[in-house]
Design a protein around this motif. Structure first.
Motif, short mmCIF file in Angstrom:
data_model
loop_
_atom_site.label_atom_id
_atom_site.label_comp_id
_atom_site.label_asym_id
_atom_site.label_seq_id
_atom_site.Cartn_x
_atom_site.Cartn_y
_atom_site.Cartn_z
N PRO A 182 0.80 -1.23 0.00
CA PRO A 182 0.00 0.00 0.00
C PRO A 182 0.84 1.28 0.00
O PRO A 182 0.49 2.24 -0.69
N ALA A 183 1.92 1.31 0.74
CA ALA A 183 2.73 2.54 0.79
C ALA A 183 3.32 2.88 -0.57
O ALA A 183 3.35 4.04 -0.98
N ARG A 184 3.78 1.87 -1.30
CA ARG A 184 4.35 2.12 -2.63
C ARG A 184 3.26 2.50 -3.62
O ARG A 184 3.45 3.38 -4.46
N ARG A 185 2.11 1.84 -3.54
CA ARG A 185 1.00 2.20 -4.42
C ARG A 185 0.57 3.64 -4.17
O ARG A 185 0.23 4.36 -5.10
N ALA A 186 0.63 4.09 -2.92
CA ALA A 186 0.28 5.48 -2.60
C ALA A 186 1.29 6.43 -3.23
O ALA A 186 0.90 7.50 -3.71
N LEU A 187 2.56 6.06 -3.26
CA LEU A 187 3.57 6.90 -3.90
C LEU A 187 3.33 7.03 -5.41
O LEU A 187 3.70 8.03 -6.02
N MET A 188 2.73 6.01 -6.00
CA MET A 188 2.47 6.01 -7.44
C MET A 188 1.32 6.92 -7.83
O MET A 188 1.21 7.30 -8.99
N GLN A 189 0.45 7.25 -6.89
CA GLN A 189 -0.77 7.96 -7.22
C GLN A 189 -0.51 9.43 -7.49
O GLN A 189 -0.09 10.16 -6.61
N GLY A 190 -0.78 9.85 -8.72
CA GLY A 190 -0.64 11.25 -9.08
C GLY A 190 -1.97 11.98 -8.96
O GLY A 190 -3.01 11.39 -8.68
N SER A 191 -1.93 13.28 -9.18
CA SER A 191 -3.14 14.09 -9.13
C SER A 191 -3.54 14.56 -10.53
O SER A 191 -4.53 15.26 -10.68
N HIS A 192 -2.78 14.16 -11.54
CA HIS A 192 -3.08 14.59 -12.91
C HIS A 192 -4.17 13.71 -13.53
O HIS A 192 -4.30 12.54 -13.17
N PRO A 193 -4.93 14.27 -14.45
CA PRO A 193 -5.98 13.47 -15.11
C PRO A 193 -5.39 12.64 -16.26
O PRO A 193 -4.29 12.92 -16.75
N ALA A 194 -6.14 11.64 -16.69
CA ALA A 194 -5.81 10.95 -17.93
C ALA A 194 -5.98 11.97 -19.06
O ALA A 194 -6.75 12.93 -18.93
N GLN A 195 -5.28 11.79 -20.15
CA GLN A 195 -5.36 12.74 -21.27
C GLN A 195 -6.12 12.12 -22.44
O GLN A 195 -5.74 11.05 -22.90
N PRO A 196 -7.15 12.80 -22.92
CA PRO A 196 -7.89 12.26 -24.06
C PRO A 196 -7.20 12.54 -25.40
O PRO A 196 -7.51 11.90 -26.40
N THR A 253 -10.19 9.30 -10.37
CA THR A 253 -11.43 10.05 -10.16
C THR A 253 -11.61 11.14 -11.23
O THR A 253 -12.70 11.66 -11.39
N CYS A 254 -10.52 11.48 -11.94
CA CYS A 254 -10.58 12.49 -13.00
C CYS A 254 -10.59 11.85 -14.38
O CYS A 254 -10.46 12.55 -15.38
N ALA A 255 -10.71 10.53 -14.45
CA ALA A 255 -10.59 9.81 -15.72
C ALA A 255 -11.95 9.32 -16.20
O ALA A 255 -12.87 9.13 -15.41
N ALA A 256 -12.02 9.08 -17.50
CA ALA A 256 -13.21 8.44 -18.06
C ALA A 256 -13.33 7.06 -17.41
O ALA A 256 -12.33 6.46 -17.04
N PRO A 257 -14.56 6.54 -17.28
CA PRO A 257 -14.75 5.27 -16.57
C PRO A 257 -13.88 4.13 -17.12
O PRO A 257 -13.34 3.35 -16.35
N GLU A 258 -13.73 4.04 -18.46
CA GLU A 258 -12.93 2.93 -18.99
C GLU A 258 -11.45 3.08 -18.64
O GLU A 258 -10.75 2.10 -18.41
N GLN A 259 -10.95 4.32 -18.55
CA GLN A 259 -9.55 4.54 -18.16
C GLN A 259 -9.36 4.18 -16.70
O GLN A 259 -8.38 3.54 -16.33
N ALA A 260 -10.30 4.57 -15.85
CA ALA A 260 -10.20 4.23 -14.42
C ALA A 260 -10.25 2.72 -14.23
O ALA A 260 -9.51 2.17 -13.41
N ALA A 261 -11.09 2.03 -15.00
CA ALA A 261 -11.18 0.57 -14.89
C ALA A 261 -9.88 -0.09 -15.33
O ALA A 261 -9.41 -1.03 -14.68
#
Length: 177
Positions: free
Chosen positions: A8-22, A166-174
């Motif tokens: 979990p700690a490493r996965r948390a480090l991976m999490q960015g705040s930027h959106p997916a780009q269309p 949370t900022c991505a289209a549903p298919e990107q989040a999936a």
């Protein structure tokens, strides 16, 4: 979950705040990372894939940020995942056309391709189309270990981030999940 490569700690480090780009951003530098799976040539009677649970060919789009080269403490590029695609059972001949279109649309500077086993043919086709932009990667015990440790070093150093689902289209989040 707590003792593997991605606790979990490493996965948390991976999490960015930027959106997916269309679509591509002007002036941005992109790389594509392709993990190749097998084709599913059989269809069930209802037209569905004969083996729907098989591995998927997965493509990750990375934006490469060179501004961190100027930071004396970092001195290396940083990477942000900004998109994903997957194909289950897709014929490699059809997949080649889609990969070529994505590579051209995003002006990918690098295309890193799993060239192990089934991926060798697709890697070869892409190399013929894009030359030195294609970097074939052959997995073996040593190369997989080096890759895993290098990737965890990127994450632990804050140089790799996933897009905010949370900022991505549903298919990107999936796909990110």
């Amino acid at each position: 979950a707590s003792s593997g490569l991605f606790p979990p700690a490493r996965r948390a480090l991976m999490q960015g705040s930027h959106p997916a780009q269309p679509k591509p951003r002007p002036g941005a530098i992109y790389a594509l990372l392709l993990d190749v799976a097998g084709e599913d040539e059989g269809l069930a009677a209802d037209g569905e894939l004969a083996h729907p649970a098989r591995d998927a060919t997965a493509l990750t789009l990375i934006e490469v940020d060179l501004s961190s080269l100027a930071d004396a403490l970092i001195g290396r590029p940083t990477y942000r995942a900004v998109g994903r695609w997957q194909w289950v059972g897709a014929r490699h001949a059809a997949l080649y056309g889609q990969l070529r279109a994505i590579t051209e649309q995003w002006r990918a500077r690098w295309v890193v391709v799993d060239a192990t086993g089934l991926g060798a043919g697709l890697a070869s086709f892409l190399e013929k189309a894009f030359g030195r932009r294609v970097i074939p990667f052959t997995f073996n015990q040593a190369s997989k270990s080096r890759l895993g440790w290098a990737f965890t070093a990127l994450i632990d150093g804050g140089r790799y981030k996933e897009f905010d689902p949370t900022c991505a289209a549903p298919e990107q989040a999936a796909l990110q999940r």
